[in-house]
Motif scaffolding. Sequence first.
Motif, PDB file in Angstrom:
ATOM      1  N   LEU A 194     -20.877  -1.147  59.867  1.00 53.95           N
ATOM      2  CA  LEU A 194     -20.177  -1.058  60.353  1.00 53.95           C
ATOM      3  C   LEU A 194     -19.689  -0.092  61.388  1.00 53.95           C
ATOM      4  O   LEU A 194     -19.294   0.323  63.269  1.00 53.95           O
ATOM      5  N   CYS A 195     -19.878   1.712  60.765  1.00 52.45           N
ATOM      6  CA  CYS A 195     -20.074   2.158  61.423  1.00 52.45           C
ATOM      7  C   CYS A 195     -21.156   2.647  62.750  1.00 52.45           C
ATOM      8  O   CYS A 195     -20.580   3.688  64.016  1.00 52.45           O
ATOM      9  N   PHE A 196     -22.205   2.547  63.331  1.00 51.65           N
ATOM     10  CA  PHE A 196     -23.121   2.098  63.928  1.00 51.65           C
ATOM     11  C   PHE A 196     -22.598   1.476  64.732  1.00 51.65           C
ATOM     12  O   PHE A 196     -23.174   1.086  66.040  1.00 51.65           O
ATOM     13  N   GLU A 197     -21.549   0.588  64.868  1.00 50.98           N
ATOM     14  CA  GLU A 197     -20.851  -0.526  65.935  1.00 50.98           C
ATOM     15  C   GLU A 197     -19.665   0.209  66.527  1.00 50.98           C
ATOM     16  O   GLU A 197     -19.528   0.122  67.778  1.00 50.98           O
ATOM     17  N   VAL A 198     -20.050   1.738  67.137  1.00 54.28           N
ATOM     18  CA  VAL A 198     -19.958   2.351  67.402  1.00 54.28           C
ATOM     19  C   VAL A 198     -19.670   2.400  68.997  1.00 54.28           C
ATOM     20  O   VAL A 198     -18.548   2.688  69.609  1.00 54.28           O
ATOM     21  N   PRO A 199     -20.325   2.182  69.960  1.00 55.82           N
ATOM     22  CA  PRO A 199     -20.320   1.584  71.007  1.00 55.82           C
ATOM     23  C   PRO A 199     -20.101   0.625  71.266  1.00 55.82           C
ATOM     24  O   PRO A 199     -19.585   0.648  72.412  1.00 55.82           O
ATOM     25  N   VAL A 200     -20.281  -0.376  70.628  1.00 54.02           N
ATOM     26  CA  VAL A 200     -19.786  -1.561  70.764  1.00 54.02           C
ATOM     27  C   VAL A 200     -18.092  -1.688  71.055  1.00 54.02           C
ATOM     28  O   VAL A 200     -17.729  -1.722  71.493  1.00 54.02           O
ATOM     29  N   VAL A 201     -17.802  -0.876  69.885  1.00 50.59           N
ATOM     30  CA  VAL A 201     -16.201  -0.824  69.637  1.00 50.59           C
ATOM     31  C   VAL A 201     -15.230  -0.003  71.368  1.00 50.59           C
ATOM     32  O   VAL A 201     -14.037  -0.214  71.460  1.00 50.59           O
ATOM     33  N   VAL A 202     -16.523   1.230  71.264  1.00 49.14           N
ATOM     34  CA  VAL A 202     -16.057   1.550  72.872  1.00 49.14           C
ATOM     35  C   VAL A 202     -15.749   1.236  73.914  1.00 49.14           C
ATOM     36  O   VAL A 202     -14.639   1.046  74.618  1.00 49.14           O
ATOM     37  N   VAL A 203     -16.942  -0.032  74.424  1.00 49.70           N
ATOM     38  CA  VAL A 203     -16.935  -0.466  75.756  1.00 49.70           C
ATOM     39  C   VAL A 203     -15.536  -1.971  75.398  1.00 49.70           C
ATOM     40  O   VAL A 203     -14.845  -1.855  76.396  1.00 49.70           O
ATOM     41  N   VAL A 204     -15.381  -2.236  74.573  1.00 47.58           N
ATOM     42  CA  VAL A 204     -14.291  -2.948  74.416  1.00 47.58           C
ATOM     43  C   VAL A 204     -13.299  -2.980  74.553  1.00 47.58           C
ATOM     44  O   VAL A 204     -12.314  -3.438  74.602  1.00 47.58           O
TER      45      VAL A 204
ATOM     46  N   VAL B 255     -19.566   6.184  75.772  1.00 46.18           N
ATOM     47  CA  VAL B 255     -19.495   6.930  77.093  1.00 46.18           C
ATOM     48  C   VAL B 255     -20.127   6.277  77.728  1.00 46.18           C
ATOM     49  O   VAL B 255     -20.406   6.308  79.113  1.00 46.18           O
ATOM     50  N   LEU B 256     -21.792   6.421  77.916  1.00 49.94           N
ATOM     51  CA  LEU B 256     -22.941   6.169  78.809  1.00 49.94           C
ATOM     52  C   LEU B 256     -22.559   4.634  79.092  1.00 49.94           C
ATOM     53  O   LEU B 256     -22.293   4.139  80.705  1.00 49.94           O
ATOM     54  N   ALA B 257     -22.086   4.037  77.713  1.00 45.85           N
ATOM     55  CA  ALA B 257     -22.478   2.016  78.369  1.00 45.85           C
ATOM     56  C   ALA B 257     -20.752   2.293  78.931  1.00 45.85           C
ATOM     57  O   ALA B 257     -21.164   0.966  80.358  1.00 45.85           O
ATOM     58  N   VAL B 258     -20.030   2.598  78.806  1.00 46.44           N
ATOM     59  CA  VAL B 258     -19.146   2.619  79.874  1.00 46.44           C
ATOM     60  C   VAL B 258     -18.260   2.931  81.232  1.00 46.44           C
ATOM     61  O   VAL B 258     -18.090   1.661  82.188  1.00 46.44           O
TER      62      VAL B 258
ATOM     63  N   ALA C 140     -12.743   0.162  76.055  1.00 48.47           N
ATOM     64  CA  ALA C 140     -12.392   0.373  77.273  1.00 48.47           C
ATOM     65  C   ALA C 140     -11.957  -0.998  78.572  1.00 48.47           C
ATOM     66  O   ALA C 140     -11.670  -0.736  79.511  1.00 48.47           O
ATOM     67  N   ALA C 141     -13.028  -2.005  78.217  1.00 44.82           N
ATOM     68  CA  ALA C 141     -12.725  -3.004  78.747  1.00 44.82           C
ATOM     69  C   ALA C 141     -11.326  -3.722  79.059  1.00 44.82           C
ATOM     70  O   ALA C 141     -11.134  -4.815  79.939  1.00 44.82           O
ATOM     71  N   LEU C 142     -10.856  -3.667  77.432  1.00 44.57           N
ATOM     72  CA  LEU C 142      -9.258  -4.126  77.372  1.00 44.57           C
ATOM     73  C   LEU C 142      -7.680  -2.933  77.757  1.00 44.57           C
ATOM     74  O   LEU C 142      -7.040  -3.696  77.792  1.00 44.57           O
ATOM     75  N   GLY C 143      -8.954  -2.073  79.208  1.00 43.02           N
ATOM     76  CA  GLY C 143      -8.077  -1.239  79.371  1.00 43.02           C
ATOM     77  C   GLY C 143      -7.517  -0.026  78.389  1.00 43.02           C
ATOM     78  O   GLY C 143      -6.418   0.583  78.851  1.00 43.02           O
ATOM     79  N   VAL C 144      -7.614  -0.169  76.673  1.00 45.66           N
ATOM     80  CA  VAL C 144      -6.544   0.763  76.107  1.00 45.66           C
ATOM     81  C   VAL C 144      -7.046   2.154  76.616  1.00 45.66           C
ATOM     82  O   VAL C 144      -6.271   2.677  76.900  1.00 45.66           O
TER      83      VAL C 144
END
Length: 250
Positions: free
Chosen positions: A171-181, A234-237, A183-187
Amino acid sequence: MATEPESLPEQGLISHLIELRSRLLKACASVLVVLLALVPFANRLYAELARPLVARLPAGAHLIATEVAGTFVTPLKLAFYAALFISMPMVLYQLWAFISPGLYKHEKRLARPLLIAALALFYLGCAFAYFLVLPAAFRFLIATKPPGVEMMTDIGHYLDFVMLMFFAFGLCFEVPVVVVVLAALGVVDHAQLRRGRRYAIVGAFAIAAFITPPDITSMIMLAVPMCLLYEIGVLAVRWLLPRRTPATQG
């Protein structure tokens, strides 16, 4: 006889439920097939899982079973966990096949790579825990045991501990996915993510201190990858969600 308009939504709901049942049955069948294939190797799987601890136990120490059926049930539990782990791509594919028809084209374009990345990162987190973190943690725990105390861990408790570590690191390695999601939701946006870097670092060390065994090495070994994964997010965003200009917003 023509279909009543009021019955159309009900028919649509029933068809969706039938489709969901079919997808769930296929997912469960994939797990069951892998489980049946792994059952004959359950004891060997457990031996591999216990290797990080057994290899560091002092001479004469070994794992024990404190329950009557522990030597039979615990390897079977591990076989089930392994079957779920191996068949997860098929399970997620069935989930994707069910929800993808309801997504817009741009949502599919973003959701597909995120789903693949989430699965790969979870596997990576489990492998990181097994090959790097667990050996370091057991080395520390064995070195700090009180004099006169023999470390003889129950095989069921060991399995629960390792599975918890795998799940936590995955779960901790899911950080990039959480960050992109987010950002995609506009949070959040890219600028906010860059400004929040220091808070992300503090949060990573706090989470690592809570999850890992009580040694500084394990904490650093989780916190540093989480910080790096945050930067990847952050780079993925920036790559996947470019900032819209005023002309494109209208």
